[in-house]
Motif scaffolding. Structure first.
Motif, PDB file in Angstrom:
ATOM      1  N   ILE A 296       0.851  -1.182   0.000  1.00 11.25           N
ATOM      2  CA  ILE A 296       0.000   0.000   0.000  1.00 11.25           C
ATOM      3  C   ILE A 296       0.886   1.231   0.000  1.00 11.25           C
ATOM      4  CG2 ILE A 296      -1.877   1.198   1.160  1.00 11.25           C
ATOM      5  CD1 ILE A 296      -2.618  -1.631   0.227  1.00 11.25           C
ATOM      6  N   TYR A 297       0.580   2.194  -0.866  1.00 12.12           N
ATOM      7  CA  TYR A 297       1.359   3.419  -0.997  1.00 12.12           C
ATOM      8  C   TYR A 297       0.485   4.593  -0.544  1.00 12.12           C
ATOM      9  CZ  TYR A 297       4.153   0.087  -3.628  1.00 12.12           C
ATOM     10  OH  TYR A 297       4.878  -1.015  -3.991  1.00 12.12           O
ATOM     11  N   TRP A 298       0.272   5.569  -1.405  1.00 10.90           N
ATOM     12  CA  TRP A 298      -0.595   6.677  -1.016  1.00 10.90           C
ATOM     13  C   TRP A 298      -2.007   6.174  -0.710  1.00 10.90           C
ATOM     14  CZ3 TRP A 298       0.280  11.415  -4.732  1.00 10.90           C
ATOM     15  CH2 TRP A 298       1.521  11.990  -4.437  1.00 10.90           C
TER      16      TRP A 298
ATOM     17  N   ASN B 262       1.288  -7.274   5.142  1.00 11.08           N
ATOM     18  CA  ASN B 262       1.039  -6.110   4.307  1.00 11.08           C
ATOM     19  C   ASN B 262       2.043  -5.021   4.659  1.00 11.08           C
ATOM     20  OD1 ASN B 262      -1.667  -6.829   2.963  1.00 11.08           O
ATOM     21  ND2 ASN B 262      -2.124  -7.144   5.127  1.00 11.08           N
ATOM     22  N   SER B 263       2.429  -4.233   3.656  1.00 11.61           N
ATOM     23  CA  SER B 263       3.332  -3.112   3.905  1.00 11.61           C
ATOM     24  C   SER B 263       2.679  -1.813   3.473  1.00 11.61           C
ATOM     25  CB  SER B 263       4.652  -3.304   3.155  1.00 11.61           C
ATOM     26  OG  SER B 263       4.469  -3.155   1.760  1.00 11.61           O
ATOM     27  N   PHE B 264       3.048  -0.744   4.179  1.00 11.03           N
ATOM     28  CA  PHE B 264       2.521   0.588   3.898  1.00 11.03           C
ATOM     29  C   PHE B 264       3.699   1.541   3.782  1.00 11.03           C
ATOM     30  CE2 PHE B 264      -0.503  -1.818   6.307  1.00 11.03           C
ATOM     31  CZ  PHE B 264      -1.735  -1.512   5.785  1.00 11.03           C
ATOM     32  N   MET B 265       3.725   2.329   2.718  1.00  6.15           N
ATOM     33  CA  MET B 265       4.813   3.273   2.514  1.00  6.15           C
ATOM     34  C   MET B 265       4.260   4.595   2.010  1.00  6.15           C
ATOM     35  SD  MET B 265       8.468   2.733   0.625  1.00  6.15           S
ATOM     36  CE  MET B 265       7.734   2.078  -0.855  1.00  6.15           C
ATOM     37  N   HIS B 266       4.550   5.661   2.755  1.00  6.07           N
ATOM     38  CA  HIS B 266       4.101   7.014   2.413  1.00  6.07           C
ATOM     39  C   HIS B 266       2.570   7.110   2.376  1.00  6.07           C
ATOM     40  CE1 HIS B 266       8.255   7.736   1.554  1.00  6.07           C
ATOM     41  NE2 HIS B 266       8.273   6.999   0.465  1.00  6.07           N
TER      42      HIS B 266
ATOM     43  N   ALA C 246       1.751   9.376  13.635  1.00  2.00           N
ATOM     44  CA  ALA C 246       0.796   9.537  14.727  1.00  2.00           C
ATOM     45  C   ALA C 246       0.016   8.243  14.911  1.00  2.00           C
ATOM     46  CB  ALA C 246      -0.154  10.698  14.446  1.00  2.00           C
ATOM     47  N   VAL C 247      -0.454   8.044  16.131  1.00  2.00           N
ATOM     48  CA  VAL C 247      -1.295   6.895  16.475  1.00  2.00           C
ATOM     49  C   VAL C 247      -2.509   7.428  17.217  1.00  2.00           C
ATOM     50  CG1 VAL C 247      -1.468   4.839  17.931  1.00  2.00           C
ATOM     51  CG2 VAL C 247       0.594   5.230  16.564  1.00  2.00           C
ATOM     52  N   LYS C 248      -3.680   6.994  16.802  1.00  5.87           N
ATOM     53  CA  LYS C 248      -4.909   7.441  17.467  1.00  5.87           C
ATOM     54  C   LYS C 248      -5.706   6.208  17.891  1.00  5.87           C
ATOM     55  CE  LYS C 248      -6.942  11.164  16.125  1.00  5.87           C
ATOM     56  NZ  LYS C 248      -7.705  12.194  15.370  1.00  5.87           N
TER      57      LYS C 248
ATOM     58  N   ALA D  62       4.123   6.865   7.372  1.00 10.87           N
ATOM     59  CA  ALA D  62       2.683   7.112   7.275  1.00 10.87           C
ATOM     60  C   ALA D  62       2.317   8.314   8.133  1.00 10.87           C
ATOM     61  CB  ALA D  62       1.901   5.886   7.736  1.00 10.87           C
ATOM     62  N   ASP D  63       1.374   9.109   7.682  1.00 10.01           N
ATOM     63  CA  ASP D  63       0.905  10.222   8.513  1.00 10.01           C
ATOM     64  C   ASP D  63       0.318   9.696   9.817  1.00 10.01           C
ATOM     65  OD1 ASP D  63       1.663  11.811   6.421  1.00 10.01           O
ATOM     66  OD2 ASP D  63      -0.362  12.315   5.773  1.00 10.01           O
ATOM     67  N   ASN D  64      -0.496   8.659   9.706  1.00  6.28           N
ATOM     68  CA  ASN D  64      -1.104   8.025  10.875  1.00  6.28           C
ATOM     69  C   ASN D  64      -0.935   6.514  10.725  1.00  6.28           C
ATOM     70  OD1 ASN D  64      -2.734  10.429  12.141  1.00  6.28           O
ATOM     71  ND2 ASN D  64      -3.233  10.445   9.961  1.00  6.28           N
ATOM     72  N   ALA D  65       0.031   5.952  11.437  1.00  5.03           N
ATOM     73  CA  ALA D  65       0.298   4.521  11.286  1.00  5.03           C
ATOM     74  C   ALA D  65      -0.884   3.688  11.749  1.00  5.03           C
ATOM     75  CB  ALA D  65       1.553   4.142  12.070  1.00  5.03           C
ATOM     76  N   LEU D  66      -1.477   4.071  12.875  1.00  4.20           N
ATOM     77  CA  LEU D  66      -2.628   3.365  13.428  1.00  4.20           C
ATOM     78  C   LEU D  66      -3.696   4.403  13.737  1.00  4.20           C
ATOM     79  CD1 LEU D  66      -0.713   1.153  16.049  1.00  4.20           C
ATOM     80  CD2 LEU D  66      -1.233   0.582  13.662  1.00  4.20           C
ATOM     81  N   LEU D  67      -4.883   4.203  13.216  1.00  2.00           N
ATOM     82  CA  LEU D  67      -5.955   5.169  13.444  1.00  2.00           C
ATOM     83  C   LEU D  67      -7.251   4.407  13.694  1.00  2.00           C
ATOM     84  CD1 LEU D  67      -6.527   8.433  11.368  1.00  2.00           C
ATOM     85  CD2 LEU D  67      -8.287   7.318  12.724  1.00  2.00           C
ATOM     86  N   PHE D  68      -7.619   4.331  14.960  1.00  3.83           N
ATOM     87  CA  PHE D  68      -8.847   3.651  15.350  1.00  3.83           C
ATOM     88  C   PHE D  68      -9.691   4.679  16.094  1.00  3.83           C
ATOM     89  CE2 PHE D  68      -5.448   0.603  15.042  1.00  3.83           C
ATOM     90  CZ  PHE D  68      -6.015  -0.452  14.349  1.00  3.83           C
TER      91      PHE D  68
END
Length: 715
Positions: free
Chosen positions: A516-518, A540-544, A614-616, A574-580
Motif C-alpha cells: 500500500i502506498y498513497w 502487508n506493507s505501507f509506505m508514504h 501519529a497513532v490514534k 505514514a501520517d497516521n500509522a494506526l488510526l482507530f
C-alpha cells in the motif's frame, strides 16, 4: 499524593495524567528504557520462536485459495483489436488529437470520435453472455433450484436463502467452454487503446484486457447520464438544495446478478478523472472552471437553452454562453463539491461515475489488471460470494493525469497540481454487503437476462484481497458494513469472515501480501452500522500512506467491529500509522437517533513502524454529544508493536482498554482520558527480532504509469 493535571511530553507524546505517581512511573519508563522499576521488564517482551517473518516475500500461502489464471486462447469468445488511430503516449495518456475537445458553449462532440468503441465491445460481451447462458444456464438453474429447495426445507432461523453456493458454481460444469472477450493491440503494430462508455458485464463472461492495451473511459457525459429527465451526471448539485451523487451516473463497468464473471489481463483501465468533460448533446449542462454553467437541467429537460444570467442548478453560478473558460474535469467537480461547497453549504458532492460497480455475484474475480484515475471510487462490489482481487495494481493519480493538456501543469481548476489530498473520493476498493437478499434472473447481456431466477443472500463472503499494489487519493481498501441483508431482528453482522467459509481456504475474509502506498490504508468503515467481524489482515506493507491500519465510525453510523486480527505489518512514513476512532466525522444524526460505535477484540501482533507518525486510539465516551449514550471503550491487544524511534510517535488515546506486551509505543494509562493499560511499554524490544521489513518496501511495479513524483518509492 494529591491529584493534579499534568501534561507529559515524552517520546513526542502528550497525555493527560491524573496523578503525580503516574507521572513518576512514566519518567522512569522514559529514562530507563524499561517498565516499572529501574530496569527492563522481561515480561513485557514476547518473541515468536523460529525464524523472523519477512514481510513482502511470500509467494505461496496455503491459507488462500489457488491463484486465478488467465483464460486460454481456446476459451475466448471474441477478440477485438484496437484502432490504429488510438496510440497511448509513454506517460499513459492519450494525445489531445485522439478525441479532441471543441471549445465554447453549446458545442456537441462527435460520438464517433469521443466514444468509438463502446458499441462493439458491448456487442461482443452480449454475444458471449448469450452463448454462456445457453451452454451452462440450465445447469446453474438446476443446481440453484435444488439448493433453494433444500434450504427452504431446512428453515434455518435467521438465515437467508442463499441458493447454490459460489463454491459449487466454481466447478467446471458451470462455466462456458468459451467465456472471454479479449481486447488486444492492433495486429498492424499501431494502435493499443480503446475508448468506451459504460459497459455491462454479463454473467459468466470475462473481460480480458491484454498486455499493452489500455481501455480509456469516454469523456462524453451523455454516456453516463443517458436520460433527458435525469438523474444527471457531472455536477456538484442536482437542484438548488440537493447535492450530487455518484449514483446519478452509470459506472464504466456495470455488473449485476453474475456468476463466474471477471475482469483480467495485464493491460490497464484508465477512467481519465483528470480529463475535461465533453458532451455529445449541446444542450447538456456542463460546469466551467470559472464556475459558470452552459445550461440548466430545467431547460435541458424541455429541450431548451436557458438565457444568460439564469441561476445554475448543477452547482455552478450563472449561465454564461460567452465564457471562454474550459469545461470542468471530473476531479475538478470532486474537489469543488467535497472540499469547497460541502464545507460551506453542507449540500455539495460530486456526481462522478465510478469505474466498476457490481451488485450480487457468485465468484467475481479481478486479476492482474491495472486501474488508473477513476473519476470516483474504482471498484464497488456488494453482496458477492467469492470476491477475489489478486495481483491488481491501482495508481491514481498516474503520470497520465499530470499530462492533462487542459491543465497546463496545474490540472485542478484551483491551479493546484494533483496530490494525494486533492484527488477526492478515488477509493480503490470498497467491498460490502448488499441491502437485502434477492432471487433474480442473471444478466446475460446489456438488455437480456436468463430465463430462470437465481438466489443471492446479499452477504459479502469469501473475500480474498492478495498480492495487490495500491496507491490512490482516498481509501486503498475499505470494508463497508453499511448494508445488512440479515433478517429483521437477527442482529447478524453485515460482514462476517466466519460465514460459509469455503473448503479451499482458511479464512473467509482476508487481506494479505499487499503493498500500500498513497491513500488511507486498509480501513474498516466509516460505514460500520451493520457490523464487521472476523477479519484477517497479515503480511502487508505501507509506505508514504496517509493511514496504515484504520477503523473509523461515528455516532451518525455506529455499529460493532470485532475480532479483527492484524499480524506481520510493516509501516513506513505514514501520517497516521494506526488510526482507530469512533469520531470519524460530524455528520448529522439519523432521524432514528444516534448509533453507538463499538470496537472490541482488535488484535495487533508483530507490527513495525518507521518514521515520524501519529497513532490514534479512541473508543466511544459515555454521553457523547451531550446525549444519554453508553460508553464503549476500544478494547485492543497489542503484542510486539514496535517503532524505530518512540520520540517520533504522537499518540492520542481516550476511552480505551489496552493490553500490551513487547510494545515500545508511548502508551500510558490516563484516568482523565479513561485509558487503562494492562502491561508496560518498554524500550527493551528488538524490532529485528519481531519482524523483518527489509524486503517490505518496494517500488510500485507499474513504472510506465508512475506518478509525477517518480517511481522511487523506496528512496
Amino acid at each position: 499524593m494529591p491529584e493534579t493535571n499534568i501534561m507529559i511530553k515524552k517520546y513526542g507524546y502528550t497525555s493527560s495524567v491524573a496523578t503525580l505517581s503516574t507521572l513518576a512511573a512514566a519518567l522512569v519508563l522514559a529514562a530507563c528504557g524499561g517498565g516499572g522499576g529501574g530496569g527492563s521488564d522481561s515480561t513485557a517482551v514476547s518473541y515468536s520462536p523460529g525464524e523472523v517473518f519477512k514481510v513482502g516475500t511470500t509467494t505461496y500461502d496455503p491459507a488462500l485459495p489457488p491463484e486465478p489464471t488467465l483464460p486460454t486462447d481456446a476459451q475466448v469468445c471474441a477478440t477485438l483489436e484496437a484502432s490504429t488511430n488510438l496510440v497511448r503516449r509513454p506517460d499513459g495518456s492519450l494525445p489531445p488529437e485522439a478525441d479532441p475537445s471543441k471549445p465554447g458553449v453549446g458545442v456537441a462532440a462527435d460520438p464517433a470520435v469521443v466514444n468509438p468503441d463502446q458499441a462493439r465491445i458491448q456487442a461482443a460481451l452480449d454475444a458471449c453472455g448469450a452463448a454462456v447462458d445457453k451452454e451452462v444456464g440450465p445447469a446453474i438453474a438446476a443446481a440453484d433450484a435444488a439448493a433453494v429447495a433444500q434450504q427452504q426445507a431446512a428453515a434455518v432461523p435467521n438465515k437467508n436463502i442463499a441458493g447454490v453456493s459460489g463454491e459449487e458454481l466454481a466447478k467446471p460444469q458451470y462455466r462456458g467452454s468459451k467465456f472471454a472477450v479479449r481486447l488486444v493491440v492492433n495486429s498492424k503494430g499501431v494502435g493499443d487503446s480503446f475508448i468506451t462508455g459504460p459497459l455491462t458485464l454479463p454473467s459468466g463472461v470475462t473481460l480480458w484486457i491484454d498486455k499493452g492495451v489500455t481501455m480509456y473511459a469516454t469523456r462524453d457525459v451523455k454516456a453516463y447520464s443517458p436520460n433527458i429527465a435525469g438523474p444527471y451526471c457531472a455536477n456538484t448539485a442536482v437542484s438548488s438544495s440537493k447535492a450530487g451523487s455518484s449514483g446519478n451516473c452509470l459506472a464504466l463497468i456495470n455488473g449485476n446478478n453474475l456468476i463466474n464473471s471477471a475482469v483480467v489481463g495485464d493491460g490497464a483501465i484508465d477512467s481519465r478523472g483528470y480529463s475535461e468533460i465533453v458532451t455529445t448533446d449541446k444542450l447538456y449542462p456542463l460546469m466551467k472552471v470559472d464556475l459558470t454553467c452552459s445550461n440548466t437541467y430545467v431547460a435541458y429537460a424541455k429541450g431548451q437553452q436557458a438565457a444568460d444570467g439564469t441561476a445554475c442548478d448543477n452547482g455552478g453560478t450563472l449561465v454564461n454562453s460567452k465564457t471562454t473558460a474550459r469545461n470542468m474535469t471530473w476531479w475538478d467537480l470532486a474537489y469543488l463539491g467535497n472540499m469547497v461547497q460541502n464545507g460551506s453549504t453542507g449540500s455539495g458532492s460530486q456526481s462522478n461515475f465510478r469505474m466498476m460497480v457490481f451488485n450480487y455475484a457468485k465468484n467475481l474475480t479481478l486479476y492482474r489488471v491495472t486501474l488508473n484515475n477513476s473519476a470516483n471510487f474504482h471498484v464497488v462490489p456488494s453482496g458477492v460470494d467469492g470476491l477475489t482481487v489478486w495481483c491488481v495494481k491501482v495508481q491514481t493519480p498516474s503520470l497520465a493525469a499530470f499530462a492533462n493538456p487542459a491543465g497546463n501543469g496545474n490540472p485542478l481548476y484551483t491551479g493546484d497540481t494533483y496530490t494525494k489530498d486533492n484527488v477526492k473520493n478515488t477509493d480503490a476498493f470498497d467491498p460490502g454487503a448488499a441491502s437485502s437478499p434477492t432471487i433474480v434472473a442473471l444478466t446475460t447481456g446489456k438488455s437480456t437476462t436468463s430465463s430462470a431466477k437465481i438466489a443471492f443472500d446479499g452477504y459479502l463472503k469469501n473475500f480474498v484481497f492478495a498480492y495487490n499494489y495500491v496507491s490512490t487519493g482516498d481509501d486503498d481498501v475499505a470494508m463497508k458494513g453499511s448494508n445488512n441483508p440479515s433478517p429483521a431482528g437477527s442482529n447478524l453482522p453485515a460482514i462476517d469472515g466466519n460465514r460459509d467459509v469455503r473448503s479451499d481456504r482458511k479464512y473467509g475474509m482476508v487481506i494479505a501480501h499487499n503493498h500500500i502506498y498513497w491513500g488511507h490504508g486498509i480501513s474498516i468503515g466509516s460505514e460500520t452500522n451493520a457490523g464487521v467481524t472476523n477479519m484477517e489482515v497479515y503480511d502487508n506493507s505501507f509506505m508514504h500512506s496517509e493511514e496504515g491500519l484504520r477503523i473509523k465510525s461515528d455516532y451518525a453510523r455506529g455499529g460493532e467491529v470485532s475480532n479483527i486480527n492484524y499480524k506481520n505489518i510493516c509501516i513506513r512514513d505514514a501520517d497516521n500509522a494506526l488510526l482507530f476512532t469512533t469520531y470519524y466525522s460530524t455528520r448529522p444524526l439519523p432521524a432514528t437517533g444516534p448509533r453507538v460505535p463499538n470496537f472490541h477484540d482488535i488484535r495487533l501482533e508483530n507490527v513495525r513502524i518507521f518514521g515520524d507518525t501519529a497513532v490514534k486510539l479512541q473508543g466511544f465516551q459515555a454521553n457523547t454529544g451531550g446525549l444519554n449514550l453508553p460508553a464503549y471503550p476500544l478494547i485492543m491487544t497489542m503484542t510486539n508493536v514496535v517503532t524505530d524511534n518512540p520520540s517520533n510517535v504522537r499518540i492520542t488515546a481516550s476511552d480505551a482498554q489496552l493490553t500490551i506486551k513487547g510494545v515500545n509505543l508511548p502508551v500510558l494509562a490516563s484516568a482523565e482520558n479513561r485509558v487503562t493499560v494492562n502491561g508496560v511499554a518498554t524500550w527493551a524490544v528488538d524490532g529485528d527480532k519481531v519482524l523483518d521489513c527489509s524486503k517490505a518496501f518496494v517500488d510500485f511495479p507499474a513504472i510506465g504509469q508512475s506518478n509525477i513524483f517518480g517511481s522511487g518509492w523506496d528512496k
